[in-house]
Design a protein around this motif. Structure first.
Motif, PDB file in Angstrom:
ATOM      1  N   PRO A  28       0.606  -1.651  -0.098  1.00 17.18           N
ATOM      2  CA  PRO A  28      -0.383   0.070   0.119  1.00 17.18           C
ATOM      3  C   PRO A  28       0.930   1.153  -0.035  1.00 17.18           C
TER       4      PRO A  28
ATOM      5  N   VAL B 295      -7.617   4.636   7.651  1.00 18.81           N
ATOM      6  CA  VAL B 295      -7.643   3.494   7.858  1.00 18.81           C
ATOM      7  C   VAL B 295      -6.773   2.383   7.419  1.00 18.81           C
ATOM      8  N   MET B 296      -6.717   2.213   6.258  1.00 21.29           N
ATOM      9  CA  MET B 296      -6.366   1.187   5.261  1.00 21.29           C
ATOM     10  C   MET B 296      -5.248   1.621   4.497  1.00 21.29           C
TER      11      MET B 296
ATOM     12  N   LEU C  46      -5.008   3.759  -5.183  1.00 19.86           N
ATOM     13  CA  LEU C  46      -6.034   3.590  -3.399  1.00 19.86           C
ATOM     14  C   LEU C  46      -7.050   3.891  -3.439  1.00 19.86           C
TER      15      LEU C  46
ATOM     16  N   ILE D 159     -12.544   4.014   6.279  1.00 19.96           N
ATOM     17  CA  ILE D 159     -12.323   2.730   5.879  1.00 19.96           C
ATOM     18  C   ILE D 159     -11.082   3.563   5.347  1.00 19.96           C
TER      19      ILE D 159
ATOM     20  N   ILE E 296      -2.369   2.197   8.025  1.00 22.26           N
ATOM     21  CA  ILE E 296      -2.227   1.142   9.261  1.00 22.26           C
ATOM     22  C   ILE E 296      -0.336   0.581   8.288  1.00 22.26           C
TER      23      ILE E 296
END
Lengths: 278, 282
Positions: A125, A158-159, A133, A155, A162
């Motif tokens: 990521p 957060v993705m 993304l 969401i 992380i």
């Protein structure tokens, strides 16, 4: 006449040579000064124009006023956008820090099959451009018939947070002295006690740093947010939309306020750290 | 038994999340990229026909913006490296007990919002700012020359905005160099240039590689600098993807473009890492 000129010009030449020597010796300091000036020009500009008595479009200097600072919500939507950014940032930080810290402990503390694949999944990521993304997550939400908005944005944040949490916390875990935990075990602490009383307090600064990083990434994100937030306005989105016609001075107030707040937090962290080291 | 399961239990929630909201979307994006509009359907309705020609069409139609993205991103990365290296070196070796203070100074500007800083540059470099009139009065630029809405402004904005991604990894690897290796090099009659080329630079390569990647990847996909500081003639691939999604509602082309961008970046990055010879990045 000639003599006089000579008298005057000799010290001048020597002061030039002196300057040259000083410059040679301090080249790196001069460079640092220029580089930091460059870094701070837009910050100084933003701060200065937060005091501009500008009315609607904050493009030209029209005079000093404290009104913008006394009334930061004066411009329509600006505080709503700020509140959304803070809410999203807080929730995203909470979830990303919990999930990321667990992954960091798994990878940093255990040897298991699939460890290098796990590292790759964390790296990917960060190596994917934000626009990919954002666009891919939006296309998933569209297929699932979920409308972009507040929770899809949380969401999304957060993705992408992380991985940064994992990397930060993992670095802290790697720098721990394993003998400290061994000592705790030697003193008859069981695994849970060792973790709670020794490991966790030692890793805590890393977790705090990761949470701060996650919040600032989330708060400042524009591209991924723009794809997934629908009609919800965040602070960066507000600035982007307003940029075409000149942003209101209240946005400069909020930007400057964030700058000083973050600076205060970092300084406090440094002081705390130094005390601990002593 | 419990011990073997522990790491997997710790990974489960986070990886479940990443699988659902990172891997699945990418797979879904791949599916979208080969779809075609439903015959007689509304705008935004697409069906799967495995039309790989979408990729060719999307690339041919936008090769200019693709080229621009990579050229701008590469120039911005080089400029950021040129500005950051001496700065990181100075902080690591020449600032003694003020190291932390200078590090905070490097990061501090980035506490003001990214968008606000970009808008600030737009206004500083714009017609009403102080730079353009000064340069005109000094005769450095002609009276019709502008700085905003140019490729120069876009590249400058990208260089500025991604600078800490370059400076911090560079600092981390330069700071790790043992100063005694530099002394040893001097003792062996190397002059300061040779010492830099043969000792400092090779030892700081991991930082150079990490910094250039962390700058190049976001720069290549960026569209904020191009749309705030640029003009229609400086549009990058990010601008195209954004408008395909939101203005034209052409999801397959947007997906194909995103995939092509990702693949191009991955190939470039892999080649670069091979060439630089450091694989301990992850």
């Amino acid at each position: 006449m000639n003599k006089k000129l000579a008298d005057v010009s000799t010290p001048r030449i020597s002061s030039f040579v002196k300057f040259q020597r000083w410059f040679g010796r301090n080249l790196i300091r001069v460079y640092m000064f220029i580089a930091f000036t460059y870094l701070f020009i837009p910050v100084a500009y933003t701060f200065a124009f937060s005091f501009n008595d500008s009315g609607k479009s904050n493009l030209v200097w029209k005079g000093f006023t404290l009104n913008n600072w006394q009334n930061p919500c004066g411009a329509p939507e600006v505080c709503n956008a700020l509140a959304n950014s803070i809410k999203i940032g807080f929730l995203a930080t909470l979830f990303a820090t919990i999930l990321g810290t667990m992954i960091a402990f798994a990878i940093g503390r255990h040897n298991f099959r699939g460890r290098s694949t796990s590292n790759l999944l964390i790296f990917l990521p960060m190596a994917t451009p934000e626009i990919v993304l954002g666009a891919s997550l939006l296309s998933l939400f569209l297929v699932l018939k979920i409308n972009p908005g507040f929770w899809p944005t949380v969401i999304a944040h957060v993705m992408f947070c992380i991985s940064f949490v994992v990397v930060t916390v993992k670095a802290r875990i790697a720098s721990l002295d394993p003998r400290l935990e061994q000592a705790a075990m030697d003193l008859y602490a069981n695994e849970v006690q060792t973790f709670r009383r020794v490991t966790l307090p030692l890793v805590a600064p890393g977790i705090a740093g990761a949470a701060l990083l996650a919040f600032s990434l989330s708060f400042d994100d524009f591209i991924i947010t723009n794809f997934n937030s629908g009609t919800v306005i965040t602070f960066p989105k507000f600035v982007y939309t307003a940029a075409a016609r000149g942003i209101p001075a209240q946005a400069n107030v909020i930007g400057s306020g964030m700058f000083f707040l973050a600076l205060a937090i970092v300084t406090a962290g440094q002081i705390l750290n130094r005390r601990k080291v002593r | 038994m419990g011990k073997i399961r522990t790491p997997y239990l710790l990974l489960l929630p986070g990886f479940g999340f990443l699988f659902t909201f990172f891997i699945l979307p990418i797979v879904n994006l791949a599916q979208t990229s080969t779809q075609t509009p439903v015959g007689g359907g509304d705008t935004g309705q697409y069906e799967q026909t495995f039309r790989f020609q979408n990729y060719v069409d999307a690339f041919v139609e936008n090769k200019e913006q693709f080229g621009r993205s990579f050229v701008y991103a590469i120039i911005a990365t080089f400029l950021a490296l040129a500005i950051s290296y001496p700065l990181a070196y100075a902080i690591a070796f020449k600032s003694g007990k003020y190291k932390n203070f200078f590090l905070v100074l490097v990061v501090a500007p980035f506490f003001t919002s990214f968008l606000l800083r970009t808008v600030a540059w737009k206004q500083i470099l714009g017609e009403e700012g102080f730079v353009v009139p000064t340069l005109r009065d000094l005769g450095i630029i002609s009276h019709s020359t502008t700085l905003t809405s140019t490729a120069f402004a876009v590249v400058m904005g990208m260089t500025y905005n991604f600078l800490p991604f370059m400076t911090l990894p560079l600092y981390a690897s330069i700071d790790r160099i043992d100063p005694r290796t530099l002394e040893a090099s001097g003792d062996l009659y190397a002059n300061s240039f040779t010492t830099f080329r043969k000792v400092t630079l090779p030892l700081s390569m991991p930082g150079v590689v990490a910094g250039t990647l962390l700058t190049f990847i976001p720069a290549a996909g960026d569209y904020v600098n191009a749309s705030i500081l640029g003009s229609p003639n400086t549009k990058m691939i990010g601008n195209v993807i954004e408008s395909r999604y939101f203005k034209i509602v052409d999801y397959p082309t947007a997906a194909a473009l995103s995939f092509t961008l990702m693949a191009a970046i991955l190939i470039l990055v892999t080649l670069y890492i091979r060439k630089a010879g450091t694989e301990e990045l992850v």
